[in-house]
Design an enzyme around this catalytic site. Structure first.
Site: not given
Ligand code: HPA
Length: 268
Positions: A59, A81, A206-207, A29, A111, A230, A83-84, A242
């Site tokens: 992206h 990812h 998450m990656s 990101s 990120a 964050n 989660y996709e 997000h």
């Protein structure tokens, strides 16, 4: 190497030329624009059968092959990812292709949320190691003994020290720490963040972890840098979303870009 990777590498060399690539860069990101500054050829993921669709907003899904700071690179403008779609190995084919293109190392960016008060929003962190908090693994189902990949020094000490040197030269502060992989797509609970921090992680995202496991499996050296978008859940009153990630990513991304460019300049 899969037949598919060989075919794709031949297709890519057909348009981008035969010269071997030295590094792969996976842009997270806020870093997508770096791909636009590569002097080379952009190939949409959609033209590369088997490449992920990289459907996360923020992206930029092109593979760009060419020179960045005088070094031949393959820039992945987007990643897939877990989660996709629930596949931890979605980046396997792109990394196999990278290897076929001649690279011996990949640098991933992402990120992340911070668990360290001395690493606030807008900082960057070079990964020293990771904790696979998801329990998932991109090599599940791989039938060969090569699946038993050693993960000590997975984040290559020489690459890390070159990245730190580049940060120093660019007068950019870059922390070092342990990244925990959380599957997402929901963010962590404050209790999970407390637990992950207690286990020894400094940042969470998450990656990257599945990509680094795959890179080591393929014999590619790996390094990774997080931009802190964050403070992790429960660490501050800051909102976590997000949209917030996308809004904050450019602050760290500007620092990360300086480090990456300086790192590449030092390779020439
Ligand atoms: N948690 C997980 N992934 C993230 C975060 C976070 O707090 N921030 C950016 N990506």
């Amino acid at each position: 190497m899969s037949k598919n990777a060989e075919t794709l590498a031949a297709q890519i060399k057909g348009v981008a030329g035969d010269a071997p690539v030295r590094f792969g860069l996976i842009l997270g990101s806020g870093l997508g624009h770096i791909a636009d500054t590569v002097d080379g050829i952009a190939i949409p993921y959609g033209d590369l059968p088997g490449f992920p669709h990289a459907g996360v907003s923020g992206h930029n899904p092109n593979l760009v092959i060419g020179d960045l700071e005088g070094v031949r690179v393959a820039v992945f403008g987007g990643r897939s990812h877990y989660y996709e779609h629930g596949r931890a190995d979605a980046m396997r084919l792109p990394l196999e292709v990278l290897k076929e293109l001649g690279a011996d190392a990949v640098i991933a960016t992402n990120a992340a949320g911070s668990m360290r008060t001395d690493m606030p929003t807008g900082s960057i962190m070079c990964l020293s190691d990771h904790i696979n908090f998801s329990g998932l693994n991109p090599l599940i189902g791989e039938p060969t003994d090569a699946r038993f990949v050693p993960m000590k020094d997975a984040y290559d000490p020489d690459l890390r020290s070159a990245l730190h040197q580049a940060a120093k030269t660019a007068e950019v502060e870059m922390a070092e720490g342990v990244y925990a992989w959380y599957s997402g797509p929901s963010f962590e609970t404050p209790a999970e963040i407390k637990a992950i921090a207690m286990l020894g992680a400094d940042a969470v995202g998450m990656s990257t972890v599945p990509e680094v496991i795959l890179a080591r499996f393929l014999g590619l050296k790996a390094a990774a840098i997080s931009t802190i978008t964050n403070m992790a859940a429960g660490m501050s009153d800051e909102a976590i979303s997000h949209d917030h990630t996308k809004a904050m990513a450019p602050i760290g991304a500007a620092k990360l870009e300086k480090v990456l460019r300086g790192f590449l300049q030092a390779q020439t």
